[in-house]
Design a protein around this motif. Structure first.
Motif, PDB file in Angstrom:
ATOM      1  N   ASP A  13       0.662  -1.184   0.070  1.00 39.84           N
ATOM      2  CA  ASP A  13      -0.023  -0.157   0.035  1.00 39.84           C
ATOM      3  C   ASP A  13       0.852   1.214   0.016  1.00 39.84           C
ATOM      4  N   GLY A  14       2.159   1.251   0.699  1.00 36.57           N
ATOM      5  CA  GLY A  14       2.587   2.353   0.886  1.00 36.57           C
ATOM      6  C   GLY A  14       4.166   1.952   0.863  1.00 36.57           C
ATOM      7  N   PRO A  64       1.029   7.727 -10.303  1.00 38.38           N
ATOM      8  CA  PRO A  64      -0.089   8.374  -9.694  1.00 38.38           C
ATOM      9  C   PRO A  64      -0.279   8.159  -8.257  1.00 38.38           C
ATOM     10  N   ASP A  65      -0.510   9.128  -7.472  1.00 36.64           N
ATOM     11  CA  ASP A  65      -0.691   9.007  -6.056  1.00 36.64           C
ATOM     12  C   ASP A  65       0.587   8.921  -5.259  1.00 36.64           C
ATOM     13  N   ALA A  66       1.743   9.443  -6.063  1.00 38.76           N
ATOM     14  CA  ALA A  66       3.142   8.825  -5.671  1.00 38.76           C
ATOM     15  C   ALA A  66       3.212   9.584  -4.312  1.00 38.76           C
ATOM     16  N   GLU A  67       2.758  11.050  -4.125  1.00 40.75           N
ATOM     17  CA  GLU A  67       2.807  11.670  -2.855  1.00 40.75           C
ATOM     18  C   GLU A  67       2.233  11.012  -1.841  1.00 40.75           C
ATOM     19  N   HIS A  68       1.287  10.333  -1.953  1.00 37.16           N
ATOM     20  CA  HIS A  68       0.656   9.607  -0.909  1.00 37.16           C
ATOM     21  C   HIS A  68       1.153   8.094  -0.386  1.00 37.16           C
ATOM     22  N   ARG A  69       1.842   7.575  -1.587  1.00 34.05           N
ATOM     23  CA  ARG A  69       2.168   6.183  -1.439  1.00 34.05           C
ATOM     24  C   ARG A  69       3.542   5.887  -1.233  1.00 34.05           C
ATOM     25  N   SER A 120       7.495   7.627   0.456  1.00 36.35           N
ATOM     26  CA  SER A 120       8.136   8.628   1.317  1.00 36.35           C
ATOM     27  C   SER A 120       9.554   8.005   0.835  1.00 36.35           C
TER      28      SER A 120
END
Length: 314
Positions: A167-168, A190-195, A197
């Motif tokens: 998920d991350g 896509p969604d890199a900033e959320h998945r 770090s």
């Protein structure tokens, strides 16, 4: 035997050497730099301490490294005398120069990886050839995990594969240049900033919470660490009770080119000794596979699991 041990410690220089090598694994040249003495003098004292069983030595290519003997009755003896070594007159001087040496090595390693960040994938290809390391890491992962971490993430090729089962994903690297290259790897995700770090940090002091990750991979990293054995308990700390660890690194070899070209500190590892170190760090059910790569080198591919805590009678 006791008389033999105390005789080995009857010299001030040998006390200083032993005190340093209880906490560090260093070469003759490094010890010469710390104590500011001639090489022949340092070598003679190291030989006496080694013959007494107080030090162990390990040849790694053209280099020989020394450290205090951590096994059996010699370790018991060292544990007993260590408190009395803390206040020898030269302690502050030796500590300052040792820490300066360690910091210089870390800074040199960090700068090396900053300088080659843009070419790292090409350099890896020179050695790995057609072997798909990111794919092998993916196969070692659980079918699904909440959080996976790649330690020494480099340019992010392994992390990109991890996204298929996690998920991350967290990437940790000592080099800001590598992390910059890694960010570019995920520019189209896509969604890199959320998945995803990315964190700068050292293997011995990881920027993660206790039991934060379900899966960790460490690829071609341990041979860059001054004391690889110190990283494994730290990795154990950040893994969940059901956590899984994947390590890829070189089997022991003698190719000095790897130091010159890739900045390697260690010319590979004995897989059986590495398995023992993993067990001591809190891992179990270790499996080892080998993969031939270029330059007649062999990768060791290790999967290990967090050990279940030992139940104690109430």
């Amino acid at each position: 035997m006791t008389v033999h041990l105390f005789k080995a410690l009857s010299d001030e220089t040998r006390l200083r050497l032993l005190r340093i090598l209880i906490d560090h694994k260093l070469s003759v040249n490094e010890l010469v730099s710390i104590l500011e003495m001639g090489q022949s003098r340092i070598s003679r004292h190291l030989r006496i301490l080694t013959e007494a069983g107080l030090l162990t030595s390990r040849r790694d290519g053209l280099w020989v490294f020394y450290q205090a003997n951590s096994e059996g009755e010699h370790n018991d003896f060292l544990s007993a005398i260590t408190p009395y070594l803390k206040n020898i007159p030269e302690a502050a001087h030796d500590d300052e120069r040792t820490m300066r040496l360690v910091e210089e090595k870390q800074a040199k390693s960090r700068q090396f990886f900053n300088d080659i960040a843009e070419d790292w994938d090409i350099l890896n290809k020179e050695i790995l050839g057609d072997f798909d390391l990111p794919g092998r890491v993916f196969e070692a992962m659980p079918e699904r995990c909440h959080l996976a971490v790649d330690l020494g993430c480099g340019t992010g090729s392994v992390m990109r594969q991890m996204l298929g089962r996690a998920d991350g994903v967290i990437g940790v690297d000592i080099s800001s240049g590598m992390l910059d290259a890694c960010r570019r790897t995920f520019a189209d995700v896509p969604d890199a900033e959320h998945r995803i770090s990315l964190r700068i940090g050292e293997m011995e002091h990881l920027p993660l919470r206790d039991q934060e990750a379900d899966f960790a991979s460490v690829n071609l990293v341990l041979h860059h660490l001054p004391r690889p054995e110190l990283a494994l308990p730290e990795i154990r700390r950040i893994l969940s009770p059901s956590g899984r660890l994947f390590i890829s690194d070189f089997e022991k070899h003698s190719d000095e080119y790897m130091r010159e070209r890739y900045g390697d500190l260690w010319l590979g590892f004995d897989p059986m000794k590495l398995a023992v170190t993993l067990r001591e760090a809190g891992f179990s059910r270790t499996t080892i596979h080998k993969q031939k790569v270029n330059r007649n080198l062999t990768l060791i591919l290790i999967t290990s699991y967090v050990s279940a805590p030992v139940s104690r009678p109430v």
